[in-house]
Design an enzyme around this catalytic site. Structure first.
Site, short mmCIF file in Angstrom:
data_model
loop_
_atom_site.label_atom_id
_atom_site.label_comp_id
_atom_site.label_asym_id
_atom_site.label_seq_id
_atom_site.Cartn_x
_atom_site.Cartn_y
_atom_site.Cartn_z
N LEU A 136 0.85 -1.20 0.00
CA LEU A 136 0.00 0.00 0.00
C LEU A 136 0.89 1.26 0.00
CD1 LEU A 136 -2.87 1.25 0.26
CD2 LEU A 136 -2.56 1.19 2.74
N GLU A 372 1.04 1.04 10.32
CA GLU A 372 -0.40 0.79 10.57
C GLU A 372 -1.09 2.02 11.17
OE1 GLU A 372 -2.17 -1.76 9.79
OE2 GLU A 372 -0.60 -3.07 9.06
C1 LIG Z 1 9.25 -1.70 9.46
C2 LIG Z 1 8.09 -1.21 8.67
C3 LIG Z 1 7.27 -2.12 8.01
C4 LIG Z 1 6.20 -1.67 7.22
N1 LIG Z 1 5.43 -2.59 6.54
C5 LIG Z 1 4.50 -2.13 5.63
C6 LIG Z 1 3.80 -3.06 4.78
O1 LIG Z 1 3.96 -4.29 4.90
N2 LIG Z 1 2.96 -2.57 3.84
C7 LIG Z 1 2.75 -1.23 3.68
O2 LIG Z 1 1.98 -0.86 2.81
N3 LIG Z 1 3.39 -0.33 4.49
C8 LIG Z 1 4.27 -0.74 5.44
N4 LIG Z 1 4.95 0.15 6.25
C9 LIG Z 1 4.75 1.58 6.02
C10 LIG Z 1 4.00 2.30 7.12
O3 LIG Z 1 2.65 1.96 7.10
C11 LIG Z 1 4.26 3.81 6.97
O4 LIG Z 1 5.60 4.03 7.34
C12 LIG Z 1 3.32 4.65 7.80
O5 LIG Z 1 2.03 4.63 7.23
C13 LIG Z 1 3.78 6.11 7.92
O6 LIG Z 1 4.11 6.63 6.68
P1 LIG Z 1 5.52 7.38 6.46
O7 LIG Z 1 6.59 6.54 7.01
O8 LIG Z 1 5.57 7.77 5.03
O9 LIG Z 1 5.43 8.68 7.37
P2 LIG Z 1 4.71 10.07 7.01
O10 LIG Z 1 3.32 9.82 6.54
O11 LIG Z 1 5.61 10.86 6.14
O12 LIG Z 1 4.64 10.74 8.46
C14 LIG Z 1 5.78 11.35 9.06
C15 LIG Z 1 5.32 12.03 10.35
O13 LIG Z 1 4.36 13.05 10.04
C16 LIG Z 1 3.18 12.83 10.80
N5 LIG Z 1 2.03 13.24 10.01
C17 LIG Z 1 1.69 12.84 8.75
N6 LIG Z 1 0.56 13.44 8.36
C18 LIG Z 1 0.15 14.23 9.41
C19 LIG Z 1 -0.96 15.08 9.65
N7 LIG Z 1 -1.92 15.27 8.74
N8 LIG Z 1 -1.03 15.72 10.84
C20 LIG Z 1 -0.09 15.56 11.78
N9 LIG Z 1 0.99 14.75 11.62
C21 LIG Z 1 1.10 14.10 10.45
C22 LIG Z 1 3.17 11.34 11.14
O14 LIG Z 1 2.39 11.07 12.30
C23 LIG Z 1 4.66 11.08 11.34
O15 LIG Z 1 5.01 11.46 12.65
C24 LIG Z 1 5.96 -0.27 7.11
C25 LIG Z 1 6.77 0.63 7.81
C26 LIG Z 1 7.81 0.19 8.59
C27 LIG Z 1 8.66 1.17 9.33
#
Ligand SMILES: Cc1cc2nc3c(=O)[nH]c(=O)nc-3n(C[C@H](O)[C@H](O)[C@H](O)COP(=O)(O)OP(=O)(O)OC[C@H]3O[C@@H](n4cnc5c(N)ncnc54)[C@H](O)[C@@H]3O)c2cc1C
Length: 392
Positions: A136, A372
């Site tokens: 995703l 998640e």
């Molecule tokens: C080890 C690991 C395994 C994973 N496995 C999967 C998987 O199997 N499949 C999959 O699809 N994904 C997976 N993920 C991805 C995971 O779901 C995302 O990392 C997560 O959704 C956050 O997205 P991002 O890392 O891009 O952070 P961002 O969305 O860039 O967020 C960065 C920061 O900004 C904050 N933020 C973002 N938007 C807002 C807002 N509107 N208001 C206030 N604060 C905000 C967040 O809370 C966070 O603190 C995995 C991640 C990790 C680390």
């Protein structure tokens, strides 16, 4: 060194579990003690997922445990939660593997798939003969998956997929990927596709240099002109709601898993504090400040246990809302991360080594806090539920 896990049941909650639930917990706890605990520090150090445990976990019914038929164990949601709790007491990486296989791969096939897709994939995923992943997140779209740029274009009786997925658990070891993409000729509606990972144009590369979930495979996926038969579309998917339904299943399991990590940290800190002597030859457990830390952990773990049990019973009764699961994931992962940090502190210098599990849990839980739905995204989900106003 490390200590033998004693469990934690301050509120006598064991009396609220059925015999079957306690049996599931014991079976999983024994598996973790015999198979995971002896190897996990080395796996974590080496950045190795213990793939040799997959078929054993399949035999124990851990994959798709709360689904019915197709070789799945047909457990209740509370039993499934207890499996997650015990697995994460071992390591969040192992629990992540089982969460993805179950809630993010088998659940969408079970819920949105055709009979043929279910019959082809679910029995093989249940045994662990086949491994799945869930794509995703993209490099540019994490918390806001609706912005995804992966596309699926219909051409005769095929779809052609193009795009990049990032941070995908089990990505490079998967036989099948559930890929979420915007469908060109459906007004960019998000739909799910089963993509066999040996199709031309599909590549996976592992993320290296992680300080967290080192015993789990995390990959980036590239889909370049990947052709799949139209029959690989998950027919009942439609819109972002479909992947969010999967995330809801996974978040439920995570909320139990976090309790397991916290129990491990608390148990280690308590046993250590009773053994370690400082000042006048007294155990550090005799100092008020250490007692306050132990009490904080015991209180928060007890509250989290109550919360998860209640939400599990609501889920089994078909009455759970996504907001209940958001509240539980947000609370329990936060308390587990705080517990891991506190227990690391109680262990002093020993706490930074892998002779004890606290710092490994702490580093793992940083990922669990982020994936998640981050802690703050769940705050916004709950804020919207309470006020009716989205504040993303
Ligand atoms: C080890 C690991 C395994 C994973 N496995 C999967 C998987 O199997 N499949 C999959 O699809 N994904 C997976 N993920 C991805 C995971 O779901 C995302 O990392 C997560 O959704 C956050 O997205 P991002 O890392 O891009 O952070 P961002 O969305 O860039 O967020 C960065 C920061 O900004 C904050 N933020 C973002 N938007 C807002 C807002 N509107 N208001 C206030 N604060 C905000 C967040 O809370 C966070 O603190 C995995 C991640 C990790 C680390």
């Amino acid at each position: 060194m490390g200590f033998k896990f004693q469990g934690f049941d301050f509120l006598h909650l064991d009396s609220s579990f059925t015999e079957d639930e306690l049996l599931v917990r014991k079976t999983t706890r024994d598996f973790v003690e015999d198979k995971i605990v002896p190897i996990i520090e080395e796996c974590f150090r080496d950045g190795r997922f213990p793939r040799e445990l997959v078929s054993q976990m399949g035999q124990l019914g851990f994959f798709g445990a709360n689904l019915q038929g197709y070789g799945c164990a047909g457990m209740s949601n509370v039993e499934y939660g207890l499996v997650m709790q015990e697995l994460e007491r071992g390591d969040s990486g192992l629990r992540s593997f089982v969460s993805v296989q179950s809630a993010l791969v088998m659940y969408p096939i079970y819920t949105f798939g055709s009979d043929e897709q279910k019959n082809t994939w679910l029995p093989a995923l249940a045994t662990g003969e086949k491994i799945g992943c869930f794509g995703l997140t993209e490099p540019g779209f994490g918390s806001n998956p609706g912005g995804m740029t992966t596309t699926a274009r219909k051409s005769d009786d095929e779809y052609i997929l193009d795009g990049e997925k990032m941070w995908i658990t089990s990505g490079s070891i998967a036989d099948v990927a559930i890929i979420w993409a915007k469908v060109d000729d459906e007004d960019d509606r998000v739909r799910g596709f089963l993509v066999e990972t040996d199709r031309p144009g599909f590549t996976a590369h592992d993320v290296h240099g992680k300080w967290s979930l080192r015993a789990s495979v995390t990959s980036g996926l590239t889909l370049q002109d990947v052709h799949v038969p139209a029959a690989n579309l998950l027919p009942s998917t439609g819109g972002l709601k479909s992947p969010l339904m999967c995330l809801n299943q996974a978040r439920y399991g995570i909320s139990w898993g976090a309790i397991g990590a916290a129990m491990s940290c608390y148990d280690t800190a308590l046993q250590y504090a009773k053994m370690r002597k400082q000042f006048r030859g007294q155990p550090i457990a005799s100092h008020q400040l250490i007692q306050e830390k132990l009490v904080w952990m015991a209180s928060e773990i007890s509250k989290a246990q109550l919360l998860s049990l209640h939400v599990g019973r609501l889920k089994d009764a078909g009455k759970v809302g996504h907001q209940h699961i958001s509240l539980t994931k947000r609370n329990n992962v936060w308390m587990a991360l705080e517990s891991a940090r506190i227990s690391r502190d109680i262990l002093g210098a020993n706490g930074i080594t892998d002779d004890y599990p606290c710092m490994r849990h702490m580093m793992n839980l940083e990922s669990v806090n982020t994936y998640e739905g981050t802690h703050d995204i769940h705050t916004l989900i709950l804020g919207q539920h309470l006020t009716g106003i989205p504040a993303y």
